[in-house]
Scaffold this motif. Sequence first.
Motif, PDB file in Angstrom:
ATOM      1  N   LEU A   1      17.126  32.874 -12.524  1.00  0.00           N
ATOM      2  CA  LEU A   1      17.409  34.176 -11.909  1.00  0.00           C
ATOM      3  C   LEU A   1      18.517  34.737 -13.025  1.00  0.00           C
ATOM      4  O   LEU A   1      19.641  34.456 -13.009  1.00  0.00           O
ATOM      5  CB  LEU A   1      17.929  33.961 -10.615  1.00  0.00           C
ATOM      6  N   ALA A   2      18.029  35.834 -13.853  1.00  0.00           N
ATOM      7  CA  ALA A   2      18.907  36.627 -14.738  1.00  0.00           C
ATOM      8  C   ALA A   2      19.681  37.581 -14.334  1.00  0.00           C
ATOM      9  O   ALA A   2      21.009  37.724 -14.528  1.00  0.00           O
ATOM     10  CB  ALA A   2      18.147  37.216 -15.869  1.00  0.00           C
ATOM     11  N   GLN A   3      19.318  38.264 -13.181  1.00  0.00           N
ATOM     12  CA  GLN A   3      20.051  39.169 -12.508  1.00  0.00           C
ATOM     13  C   GLN A   3      19.658  39.425 -11.128  1.00  0.00           C
ATOM     14  O   GLN A   3      18.574  39.412 -10.629  1.00  0.00           O
ATOM     15  CB  GLN A   3      19.849  40.580 -13.316  1.00  0.00           C
ATOM     16  N   VAL A   4      20.820  39.851  -9.930  1.00  0.00           N
ATOM     17  CA  VAL A   4      20.297  40.065  -8.893  1.00  0.00           C
ATOM     18  C   VAL A   4      21.255  41.355  -8.309  1.00  0.00           C
ATOM     19  O   VAL A   4      22.452  41.290  -8.877  1.00  0.00           O
ATOM     20  CB  VAL A   4      20.326  38.732  -7.714  1.00  0.00           C
ATOM     21  N   ARG A   5      20.477  42.390  -7.738  1.00  0.00           N
ATOM     22  CA  ARG A   5      21.347  43.679  -7.441  1.00  0.00           C
ATOM     23  C   ARG A   5      20.992  44.134  -6.277  1.00  0.00           C
ATOM     24  O   ARG A   5      19.794  43.864  -5.757  1.00  0.00           O
ATOM     25  CB  ARG A   5      21.440  44.634  -8.744  1.00  0.00           C
ATOM     26  N   ILE A   6      22.013  44.586  -5.756  1.00  0.00           N
ATOM     27  CA  ILE A   6      21.440  45.449  -4.383  1.00  0.00           C
ATOM     28  C   ILE A   6      20.773  47.126  -4.598  1.00  0.00           C
ATOM     29  O   ILE A   6      21.212  47.585  -5.206  1.00  0.00           O
ATOM     30  CB  ILE A   6      22.633  45.855  -3.289  1.00  0.00           C
ATOM     31  N   ALA A   7      19.289  46.684  -4.308  1.00  0.00           N
ATOM     32  CA  ALA A   7      18.620  48.029  -4.855  1.00  0.00           C
ATOM     33  C   ALA A   7      18.246  48.852  -3.669  1.00  0.00           C
ATOM     34  O   ALA A   7      18.300  50.115  -4.270  1.00  0.00           O
ATOM     35  CB  ALA A   7      17.228  47.630  -4.942  1.00  0.00           C
TER      36      ALA A   7
ATOM     37  N   TYR B   1      13.846  37.449 -12.906  1.00  0.00           N
ATOM     38  CA  TYR B   1      13.870  36.327 -13.367  1.00  0.00           C
ATOM     39  C   TYR B   1      13.359  36.056 -14.677  1.00  0.00           C
ATOM     40  O   TYR B   1      12.419  37.315 -15.213  1.00  0.00           O
ATOM     41  CB  TYR B   1      12.885  35.395 -12.520  1.00  0.00           C
ATOM     42  N   ARG B   2      13.916  35.508 -15.498  1.00  0.00           N
ATOM     43  CA  ARG B   2      13.546  35.629 -17.108  1.00  0.00           C
ATOM     44  C   ARG B   2      14.063  34.264 -17.732  1.00  0.00           C
ATOM     45  O   ARG B   2      15.193  33.651 -17.238  1.00  0.00           O
ATOM     46  CB  ARG B   2      14.495  36.685 -17.681  1.00  0.00           C
ATOM     47  N   SER B   3      13.214  33.879 -18.637  1.00  0.00           N
ATOM     48  CA  SER B   3      13.812  32.513 -19.470  1.00  0.00           C
ATOM     49  C   SER B   3      13.808  33.024 -21.217  1.00  0.00           C
ATOM     50  O   SER B   3      13.111  33.947 -21.446  1.00  0.00           O
ATOM     51  CB  SER B   3      12.608  31.440 -19.273  1.00  0.00           C
ATOM     52  N   PRO B   4      14.656  32.590 -21.733  1.00  0.00           N
ATOM     53  CA  PRO B   4      14.789  32.848 -23.115  1.00  0.00           C
ATOM     54  C   PRO B   4      13.858  32.192 -23.960  1.00  0.00           C
ATOM     55  O   PRO B   4      13.859  32.479 -25.119  1.00  0.00           O
ATOM     56  CB  PRO B   4      16.133  32.623 -23.525  1.00  0.00           C
ATOM     57  N   GLU B   5      13.010  31.312 -23.202  1.00  0.00           N
ATOM     58  CA  GLU B   5      12.079  30.616 -24.162  1.00  0.00           C
ATOM     59  C   GLU B   5      10.409  30.796 -24.041  1.00  0.00           C
ATOM     60  O   GLU B   5       9.713  30.389 -24.731  1.00  0.00           O
ATOM     61  CB  GLU B   5      12.403  28.897 -23.542  1.00  0.00           C
ATOM     62  N   ARG B   6      10.151  31.226 -22.766  1.00  0.00           N
ATOM     63  CA  ARG B   6       8.835  31.414 -22.539  1.00  0.00           C
ATOM     64  C   ARG B   6       8.657  32.804 -21.629  1.00  0.00           C
ATOM     65  O   ARG B   6       9.620  32.961 -20.960  1.00  0.00           O
ATOM     66  CB  ARG B   6       8.242  30.518 -22.000  1.00  0.00           C
TER      67      ARG B   6
ATOM     68  N   ASP C   1      23.450  31.228  -7.081  1.00  0.00           N
ATOM     69  CA  ASP C   1      23.644  29.859  -7.135  1.00  0.00           C
ATOM     70  C   ASP C   1      22.371  29.123  -6.949  1.00  0.00           C
ATOM     71  O   ASP C   1      21.980  28.179  -7.558  1.00  0.00           O
ATOM     72  CB  ASP C   1      24.795  29.441  -6.198  1.00  0.00           C
ATOM     73  N   GLN C   2      21.646  29.716  -5.968  1.00  0.00           N
ATOM     74  CA  GLN C   2      20.365  28.990  -5.193  1.00  0.00           C
ATOM     75  C   GLN C   2      19.404  29.278  -6.621  1.00  0.00           C
ATOM     76  O   GLN C   2      18.496  28.286  -6.575  1.00  0.00           O
ATOM     77  CB  GLN C   2      19.991  30.003  -4.010  1.00  0.00           C
TER      78      GLN C   2
ATOM     79  N   GLY D   1      10.682  39.909 -18.334  1.00  0.00           N
ATOM     80  CA  GLY D   1      11.154  39.251 -16.730  1.00  0.00           C
ATOM     81  C   GLY D   1      10.229  39.478 -15.802  1.00  0.00           C
ATOM     82  O   GLY D   1       9.196  40.232 -16.008  1.00  0.00           O
ATOM     83  N   ILE D   2      10.317  38.972 -14.716  1.00  0.00           N
ATOM     84  CA  ILE D   2       9.634  39.296 -13.451  1.00  0.00           C
ATOM     85  C   ILE D   2      10.682  39.662 -12.245  1.00  0.00           C
ATOM     86  O   ILE D   2      11.499  39.282 -12.156  1.00  0.00           O
ATOM     87  CB  ILE D   2       8.888  38.146 -12.771  1.00  0.00           C
ATOM     88  N   THR D   3      10.246  40.891 -11.708  1.00  0.00           N
ATOM     89  CA  THR D   3      10.907  41.364 -10.612  1.00  0.00           C
ATOM     90  C   THR D   3      10.447  41.084  -9.536  1.00  0.00           C
ATOM     91  O   THR D   3       9.114  41.579  -9.119  1.00  0.00           O
ATOM     92  CB  THR D   3      11.331  43.079 -11.095  1.00  0.00           C
TER      93      THR D   3
END
Lengths: 703, 337
Positions: A644-650, A671-676, A638-639, A614-616
């Motif tokens: 966007l696989a995950q969003v959290r307050i860091a 951000y992550r894709s299951p395909e590439r 939603d946006q 993924g890309i953070t």
Amino acid sequence: MKFTYNWLKDFVEIKITPEELAHKLTMAGLEVTSLKAESGDFVFEAEVTSNRPDWLSIIGIAHEVAALTGRRLKKQQPQGLKAAKSGQKPVSIRIEDKKDCPLYTAKIIREAMVGPSPDWLRKRLELIGCRSINNVVDITNYILFTYGEPLHAFDLDKIVLQFYSSKALQLGKESRGPLEILVRRAEEKEEIVTIDGVKRVLDKDILLIASRTKEPKNQRTIEQSMPVAIAGVMGGKDTEVTAATKNILLEAAIFNPVTVRRSRQRSGLSTDSSYRFERGVDTDTVLAASSAAAGLILKLCGGKLALARSAGMSLQKKRGIDLDTCRLNGALGAKIPSLKIRKILESLGFKVKAKGKDSFSVTVPSQRQDVLSEIDLVEEVARIYGFENIPTSDPALAAQLKDNRTRDLVAQVRETLAGLGLNEAITYSLVDRESLAGFSGETTLEILNPLSQDQEVLRPTLALSLAKAISFNLNQKQEYVNLFEVANLFLSASGKPREELYLGIALCGTRELFLEQGLVREEAGLLHLKGIIETLFCRLGVKGHSFKAGRGPAALDIYVGDKHIGRMLKLPADLKARLDIKNKEAFLLEISLERLFGFAPTEKRLTPLPKYPGITRDISFILKEDIAVEEVLGAVRDQAKPLLAQVRIADYYKGKQIPGGFRGLTLSCIYRSPERTLTEAEVAPLQAAISALLTERFGARIR
Amino acid sequence: MDINEILAQVDAEIRDIGTREGLEEFRVKYLGRKGIVAQLTGSIPTLPVEERGRFGQQVNALKNKLSCLIREKEKSLADSGTKAASGEEDLGMPGIAQELGHLHPVTQIITRICDIFMRMGFAVVEGPEIENEYNNFTGLNIPLEHPSRDVFDTFYLKGGEKLLLRSHTSPVQIRVMQKQKPPLAVVVPGRVYRPDAVDASHSFMFHQIEGFLVDKGIRFSDLKGILEAFARAVFGEEIKMRFRPHFFPFTEPSAEVDISCIICKGKGCSVCGRKGWLEILGSGMIHPNVFKHVGIDPEVYTGFAFGMGVERIAMLKYGINDIRLFFENDLRFLKQF
């Protein structure tokens, strides 16, 4: 029950020391709780279990001693009493209900000299804690302790006089008829002054001894009778034997245990007499005790036995029980020879007849009302044989493979919370109604017979008890209180009581953390409660929880899915004041474990690990304080979905560099894709869109 | 130089060394290229031929001893871990970790006891705290108006149903036996209630653990075997036990179980009231009347039951002398367990 060594020796030869005797009795089930040397004798105090009323007498204990030491009871001299003929009018006895009083006997002794008791008698009674009154009363007590049969001595003349002096009747002295002793229930509101000088108001549950005279002139029995004693409990003050007493009526009777129990409970009077009647008095003993007492009165006080009367039945049916010695040994896991079994039973006064090779027919002595069936005989044999002589064995036990899910989950809850630094409390399930106000609006289950205000109701909440524990610890100068409890709450569901397992957590004060940068002080708050409960949910695998505003300013309801499972709150100022919690905020949480466990999965399933990296990207911004982060996070998700696989307050900050009314936040987006494998070019526009959303919709300032 | 003199001084010399640098200096002084040992070795050819052998051995012994001393010193310097000049951590400072919480001593005792019985093959079952008179009394062969009930003073609930707070965990015997058929091996922990005035040894709420085993051919000797194994597991292998006849309405024969005092080992002290024995539980063979009440045939099945007060066991094990401490929840108390 107190008794003495010498007193016992009147009835059985004892060749062992008092200490050895105490040990033997204890190991046979008559636990000697104290043994003291006193005035040339030894005083034993023993705990008599409720099944052995025969041990509430010296003779009964002597029986046991004889069996344990292989001796016989000493033969007692028969009294050989004969009533003298006299011209006095006879006394008759009438029992209203034979169930209340199966047997009543009366003896009349005329011209006795009431005075102080001889030394030996006074000493014996005093050694076992019974105060000496006068020779007649002392003799009745002496016989009570010796035989276990409670006796009562009335002043005969006062029974009659009391009757005539009552305002209800104005009859001349010459018209007195013969006396009748009546055993009857009290009328509602009838009164008697008992020997202890207390006036007692009676009711229909109380059995009385009353007296009346028959009117000879018109052969009419006067219906009204005067109470002279609460049957089996205590005599009346007006008819007690005093130094002036000449003529004595000596009562020996059997009263129904349940009747005496009720009389005792109603009158609130527990006496040596009621104690024995409640446990059952041996009917065979009544006549022996009565004769022994009369004999002793004649010997020590002089006088003549004028009359002996009895009413009711004395004979109890002798019970025969079959005993199979193979079954006996099977029940015990022992190998006691049949001969030995027979000897033990005979030493205890049982009559044993051989029926077959391994079976006996056993007749129970009348004083052993507790022996009803074969298993009771097994116990008798085991007792005297010695529990210590029965071997030990290991039963074959099947493996228990069924697990107790609730118990296992509760153990996980406890371990998790202790791992988070919380300490387990156990508080009382009963609380006072008044303190509960403000903590719970539930209908409470009330206790009928609380001993104090603190025990009025079963608690429908843990919050009150835990808040009290906070207050207690603050009083002990604790700076930080963190407690939890797992307990049943008691709720009323449409009138039916219901128990539900709950978890309660309480936080209060300032925690001190020693970190690398030094001491960090952290004040407990609702977010700490949230963190704790979310860690617990995570540990149990519970998903989909939420917090919603509840009743009150700082109260939140806790949901899993759309099921309400509990609440958490900041303790309001008025409740804090009531519990004396000062200068600190207190936070409480309670959730139903029963409901929570319904959401704990029994099995865990693996979610496959992501195939592509993924890309953070982090984004920091300043947001107005009154904007809820939950809403912001939702909008961001939603946006930028679906990549966007995950969003959290860091991170989260407030301070000098942030303007008032704002707070600083850093969101970490993965951000992550299951395909590439995603490229920077794919992520950059999404991140830009989020920035735009934050600034445009929420008025955030990107930093 | 006399070798014996040197041997005598090296011990004292190395003892005073506190740093690696000091130790290195010491090494160079004795074992260095121009050190004392080298000098001694160098002097061998100057000696008379007959002395050379013995002297050579002595030098060798000195050399071995020095290497040995230096190795040991190196180790001890590394172990001591006191504040080092090289910027390493001072481990005298407090460690950094989350403080762990504590489970209540009553919970710990219950867990321990249940675990012991579970290892023996018992299952843990719990029951409600609100009970009816049948399960609490009548079913257990305790007649309602009988002195045997007096030891079980009981809290009743308001309302017409005569509900009560269980005064012991034994009602769960009735509940389990009504539902399940033997063989049964069950332990039951839980809260119980009795309207006793609160003092150092009485509480109106406390905890009990009940246990029972029902099967064909269960004997009194099995009761003794299981309870002895239990007592050894909780109080230690050396513990002595005795079974005293007693009376409980729901068992026959009934026994109270004492263990040798764990404080004085049976000699007699204030804890055991100079008796040398401590009462820890009540037990017995389940009364045939109880079996009849739950529809189990006492001619086919037998069983035993036992019950103990958890606080009492905890007080004995931990040396707690006031039962009220369990319910005050003083953190200074809780954090000791």
